[in-house]
Design an enzyme around this catalytic site. Structure first.
Site, mmCIF file in Angstrom:
data_model
loop_
_atom_site.group_PDB
_atom_site.id
_atom_site.type_symbol
_atom_site.label_atom_id
_atom_site.label_comp_id
_atom_site.label_asym_id
_atom_site.label_seq_id
_atom_site.Cartn_x
_atom_site.Cartn_y
_atom_site.Cartn_z
ATOM 1 N N ASP A 7 -2.486 -2.353 -7.903
ATOM 2 C CA ASP A 7 -2.051 -0.992 -7.645
ATOM 3 C C ASP A 7 -1.220 -1.034 -6.361
ATOM 4 O OD1 ASP A 7 -2.026 1.903 -7.801
ATOM 5 O OD2 ASP A 7 -3.473 1.859 -6.159
ATOM 6 N N ASP A 9 -0.161 2.032 -3.780
ATOM 7 C CA ASP A 9 -0.660 2.812 -2.638
ATOM 8 C C ASP A 9 -2.157 2.609 -2.470
ATOM 9 O OD1 ASP A 9 1.705 5.078 -2.043
ATOM 10 O OD2 ASP A 9 1.635 4.387 -4.114
#
Length: 221
Positions: A7, A9
């Protein structure tokens, strides 16, 4: 193991400092006092809509919501990567992966209009084998579609990759794709949430733990 997918952020990059600046800039424009950094950090993984709800108490479909969201995104695009940094240990990890011929990729719910310029600001890092954004797929995480597309582009089976994320939907997507998952407690965890309850295969508290974990469980001895 042939690949590690991340992922963006809250997992690869600490983007919250830039979101703190732009959300509070927008609040200032609306004659509102600034919010605490920690309050904003909690919702960064949930995207611009969540930040508008937090910052202005309006929900999607309500008067003013769309305007505030677009203004927030416009400010963010102008402020992209000014204060964002890789989390401690990430840069070394990506280099270790490259040195061992293990691909890495990004699977994010952040639109490509923001993801690509952000990654370009860190062009000194090893080149990712795949970058999958919501505009690349029909269904975003927690659906496994973007993770499966990343595997396809890298050229590996899901079982030959690991997905690393800081949100329950990341772990749900990885599990649905049929790959091992690593939950990051150092990311942007919602208040009241507990990564222990996400049913990830592993839980880490610092990015420096990822490489030893990969060596222990997934790399051929």
């Amino acid at each position: 193991m042939k690949a590690v997918l991340f992922d963006l952020d809250g997992t690869l990059f600490d983007t919250a400092p830039d979101f703190v600046v732009v959300l509070n800039q927008l609040r200032q424009q609306e004659q509102l006092p600034p919010l605490a950094d920690a309050t904003i950090r909690e919702v960064v993984s949930n995207g611009a809509r969540a930040m508008v709800r937090l910052g202005f108490g309006v929900d999607e479909g309500q008067l003013g919501f769309d305007d505030l969201r677009q203004r927030l995104l416009d400010l963010y695009l102008m402020h992209l990567a000014k204060h964002t940094v890789p989390f401690p240990g990430i840069e070394r990890l990506l280099n270790q992966l490259a040195e061992n011929d293990i691909a890495w990729g990004v699977v994010t719910n952040k639109p490509s209009a923001y993801t690509i310029p952000l990654l370009q600001a860190f062009a000194h890092l090893p080149t990712p084998g795949a970058v999958i954004c919501p505009d690349d797929v029909t269904n975003r995480k927690p659906d496994p579609e973007p993770i499966l597309l990343a595997c396809s582009r890298i050229g590996c089976e899901p079982a030959e990759a690991v997905y690393v994320g800081d949100h329950e939907r990341d772990i749900a997507a990885g599990r649905a794709a049929g790959m091992p998952t690593i939950a990051c407690s150092y990311g942007y965890i919602d208040s009241g949430d507990d990564p222990e309850n996400w049913h990830a295969d592993h839980l880490i508290h610092d990015a420096s733990e990822i490489w030893p974990l990969l060596q222990q469980f997934y790399l051929k001895k």
